[in-house]
Design a protein around this motif. Sequence first.
Motif, PDB file in Angstrom:
ATOM      1  N   GLU A 154       0.832  -1.190   0.000  1.00 29.04           N
ATOM      2  CA  GLU A 154       0.000   0.000   0.000  1.00 29.04           C
ATOM      3  C   GLU A 154       0.876   1.254   0.000  1.00 29.04           C
ATOM      4  N   ALA A 155       0.278   2.390  -0.407  1.00 29.72           N
ATOM      5  CA  ALA A 155       0.997   3.665  -0.438  1.00 29.72           C
ATOM      6  C   ALA A 155       1.462   4.042   0.965  1.00 29.72           C
ATOM      7  N   GLY A 156       2.678   4.623   1.029  1.00 27.25           N
ATOM      8  CA  GLY A 156       3.260   5.014   2.305  1.00 27.25           C
ATOM      9  C   GLY A 156       4.204   3.990   2.888  1.00 27.25           C
ATOM     10  N   THR A 157       4.283   2.816   2.260  1.00 28.07           N
ATOM     11  CA  THR A 157       5.153   1.751   2.755  1.00 28.07           C
ATOM     12  C   THR A 157       6.568   1.925   2.201  1.00 28.07           C
ATOM     13  N   THR A 158       7.544   1.706   3.057  1.00 28.68           N
ATOM     14  CA  THR A 158       8.935   1.714   2.601  1.00 28.68           C
ATOM     15  C   THR A 158       9.266   0.345   2.020  1.00 28.68           C
ATOM     16  N   VAL A 159       9.733   0.341   0.796  1.00 29.64           N
ATOM     17  CA  VAL A 159       9.993  -0.912   0.095  1.00 29.64           C
ATOM     18  C   VAL A 159      11.480  -1.017  -0.229  1.00 29.64           C
ATOM     19  N   SER A 160      11.942  -2.233  -0.359  1.00 25.57           N
ATOM     20  CA  SER A 160      13.325  -2.486  -0.752  1.00 25.57           C
ATOM     21  C   SER A 160      13.396  -2.762  -2.246  1.00 25.57           C
ATOM     22  N   ALA A 161      14.589  -2.715  -2.787  1.00 21.64           N
ATOM     23  CA  ALA A 161      14.777  -2.955  -4.214  1.00 21.64           C
ATOM     24  C   ALA A 161      14.344  -4.374  -4.567  1.00 21.64           C
ATOM     25  N   GLY A 162      13.492  -4.506  -5.576  1.00 21.12           N
ATOM     26  CA  GLY A 162      13.023  -5.804  -6.022  1.00 21.12           C
ATOM     27  C   GLY A 162      11.821  -6.337  -5.287  1.00 21.12           C
ATOM     28  N   GLN A 163      11.366  -5.675  -4.236  1.00 17.55           N
ATOM     29  CA  GLN A 163      10.204  -6.169  -3.495  1.00 17.55           C
ATOM     30  C   GLN A 163       8.947  -6.091  -4.364  1.00 17.55           C
ATOM     31  N   PRO A 164       8.178  -7.191  -4.485  1.00 16.30           N
ATOM     32  CA  PRO A 164       6.977  -7.162  -5.330  1.00 16.30           C
ATOM     33  C   PRO A 164       5.949  -6.153  -4.824  1.00 16.30           C
ATOM     34  N   ILE A 165       5.430  -5.356  -5.758  1.00 13.16           N
ATOM     35  CA  ILE A 165       4.395  -4.374  -5.441  1.00 13.16           C
ATOM     36  C   ILE A 165       3.029  -4.882  -5.873  1.00 13.16           C
ATOM     37  N   VAL A 166       2.952  -5.383  -7.105  1.00 14.33           N
ATOM     38  CA  VAL A 166       1.711  -5.945  -7.638  1.00 14.33           C
ATOM     39  C   VAL A 166       2.065  -7.178  -8.457  1.00 14.33           C
ATOM     40  N   GLN A 167       1.049  -7.983  -8.728  1.00 15.91           N
ATOM     41  CA  GLN A 167       1.200  -9.125  -9.633  1.00 15.91           C
ATOM     42  C   GLN A 167       0.390  -8.839 -10.884  1.00 15.91           C
ATOM     43  N   LEU A 168       1.058  -8.979 -12.031  1.00 13.05           N
ATOM     44  CA  LEU A 168       0.434  -8.641 -13.314  1.00 13.05           C
ATOM     45  C   LEU A 168       0.356  -9.905 -14.174  1.00 13.05           C
ATOM     46  N   ALA A 169      -0.844 -10.186 -14.681  1.00 14.40           N
ATOM     47  CA  ALA A 169      -1.053 -11.332 -15.579  1.00 14.40           C
ATOM     48  C   ALA A 169      -1.330 -10.808 -16.978  1.00 14.40           C
ATOM     49  N   GLY A 170      -0.548 -11.290 -17.944  1.00 10.99           N
ATOM     50  CA  GLY A 170      -0.746 -10.858 -19.321  1.00 10.99           C
ATOM     51  C   GLY A 170      -2.051 -11.386 -19.885  1.00 10.99           C
ATOM     52  N   ILE A 171      -2.721 -10.557 -20.672  1.00  5.75           N
ATOM     53  CA  ILE A 171      -4.010 -10.951 -21.253  1.00  5.75           C
ATOM     54  C   ILE A 171      -3.894 -11.274 -22.730  1.00  5.75           C
ATOM     55  N   THR A 172      -2.739 -11.036 -23.305  1.00  2.00           N
ATOM     56  CA  THR A 172      -2.575 -11.329 -24.734  1.00  2.00           C
ATOM     57  C   THR A 172      -2.509 -12.830 -24.965  1.00  2.00           C
ATOM     58  N   ASP A 173      -1.692 -13.525 -24.191  1.00  2.00           N
ATOM     59  CA  ASP A 173      -1.558 -14.979 -24.300  1.00  2.00           C
ATOM     60  C   ASP A 173      -2.204 -15.635 -23.098  1.00  2.00           C
ATOM     61  N   ARG A 174      -3.303 -16.353 -23.358  1.00  2.85           N
ATOM     62  CA  ARG A 174      -4.003 -17.063 -22.295  1.00  2.85           C
ATOM     63  C   ARG A 174      -3.960 -18.560 -22.557  1.00  2.85           C
ATOM     64  N   GLU A 175      -4.149 -19.336 -21.496  1.00  2.00           N
ATOM     65  CA  GLU A 175      -4.165 -20.792 -21.607  1.00  2.00           C
ATOM     66  C   GLU A 175      -5.153 -21.356 -20.604  1.00  2.00           C
ATOM     67  N   VAL A 176      -5.448 -22.630 -20.770  1.00  2.00           N
ATOM     68  CA  VAL A 176      -6.318 -23.353 -19.839  1.00  2.00           C
ATOM     69  C   VAL A 176      -5.463 -24.387 -19.125  1.00  2.00           C
ATOM     70  N   VAL A 177      -5.526 -24.399 -17.788  1.00  2.00           N
ATOM     71  CA  VAL A 177      -4.769 -25.372 -17.003  1.00  2.00           C
ATOM     72  C   VAL A 177      -5.749 -26.318 -16.320  1.00  2.00           C
ATOM     73  N   VAL A 178      -5.391 -27.601 -16.349  1.00  2.00           N
ATOM     74  CA  VAL A 178      -6.214 -28.646 -15.744  1.00  2.00           C
ATOM     75  C   VAL A 178      -5.304 -29.539 -14.915  1.00  2.00           C
ATOM     76  N   ASP A 179      -5.730 -29.896 -13.713  1.00  2.00           N
ATOM     77  CA  ASP A 179      -4.983 -30.813 -12.857  1.00  2.00           C
ATOM     78  C   ASP A 179      -5.555 -32.221 -13.039  1.00  2.00           C
ATOM     79  N   LEU A 180      -4.719 -33.145 -13.533  1.00  2.00           N
ATOM     80  CA  LEU A 180      -5.179 -34.498 -13.842  1.00  2.00           C
ATOM     81  C   LEU A 180      -4.388 -35.528 -13.051  1.00  2.00           C
ATOM     82  N   SER A 181      -5.052 -36.622 -12.739  1.00  2.00           N
ATOM     83  CA  SER A 181      -4.393 -37.747 -12.080  1.00  2.00           C
ATOM     84  C   SER A 181      -3.558 -38.518 -13.097  1.00  2.00           C
ATOM     85  N   GLU A 182      -2.735 -39.434 -12.597  1.00  2.00           N
ATOM     86  CA  GLU A 182      -1.903 -40.236 -13.486  1.00  2.00           C
ATOM     87  C   GLU A 182      -2.760 -41.088 -14.420  1.00  2.00           C
TER      88      GLU A 182
END
Length: 359
Positions: free
Chosen positions: A184-212
Amino acid sequence: MRLPVLVLTMIIGAWVALAAPAQDGADPAVPPRPVVSEIIGGTSEEMRSYIGTVTARIEVNLGFPVSGTMASRAVNLGDTVTRGDAIAQLDPEVLEAGVWAARAGVVVADQQLNSASAVLERERTLVARGVESKTRQEEAERAFAAATARFEQAEATLARAEDTLNSTTLLAPIDGVITETLVEAGTTVSAGQPIVQLAGITDREVVVDLSETDLAQLPRKVEFGANLLAVPGARATVRLQSIDPVADRRTRTRRVHFSLTKPPAAFRIGALVRVLPPRNTIRLITVPTSAILTGPDGTSTVWVVTRPADIVHSVAVTADRTLGERTIIIAGLEVGQEIIIKGVHSLKDGQTVGLRVTK
């Protein structure tokens, strides 16, 4: 009192019959042992479907390359951004002071370079007239070279300070959507500390978890259909792209990645999708890998039970790929046959077995 000879003969015969071992080592009074077996149920892929999630192929954590206090954040969870949009801003006050100091250093180095250049020109003129020694000119040349190096170093320091100042504004590297806000704004951050997570919308995929088991039956090199659960009629085409090499420790499933081909806008990140194999895929037969016996010559066999005769026979099979605990059989077996899956090393061809039990 003497027993009749006939009675005595009958007693001795009965005693011999009881004392003699049973033929073939089998006791007629003991029923055949039950077997752990499996009924082959070749899976028609047109009857199967898998539930997955639309995800971004590229997902990154964004942070500042320098330390400081975050003055503002221009985005919130779920916001869509385009490449170059400002995401967050650090307080530039300290870095601006560094830029001014670097600029002052460039001015000082420039004055020193001009002075050294003037001295060098004067020494060259005097040497040419013969009123000054060559040694003085060489000293002036060395001083000029040192001044030049200091000026170039000051310019590099200024460029680095200006780049650092510019990095106080965090920009979106790709078109995407904010999937997580971490600071959040006002926080002291260090170099490289994640601020937000960004997911690209140009390339999308579908993920499915399957058993053996499901992975062993999953067809390759074919196009699948993908239907959105929440939007009836929204459909796209997906193709198997990759399978994670390591299974999840808790669920023992592997993540399968399907690439989306020109998906509709309704296929947003996080949407639930039903993945359907094509209807014309073949019927696949899989058996537990432990049920397959490999001979010295490399041939593979399994034990097949014939009912109601309750007799096992060794049947040669052709095995294909193996995933986890199951192997695909491409020849030798048919749907509906019963195969032994445990105790396969203690059976003989033509042996009588008991009832079928599950493991």
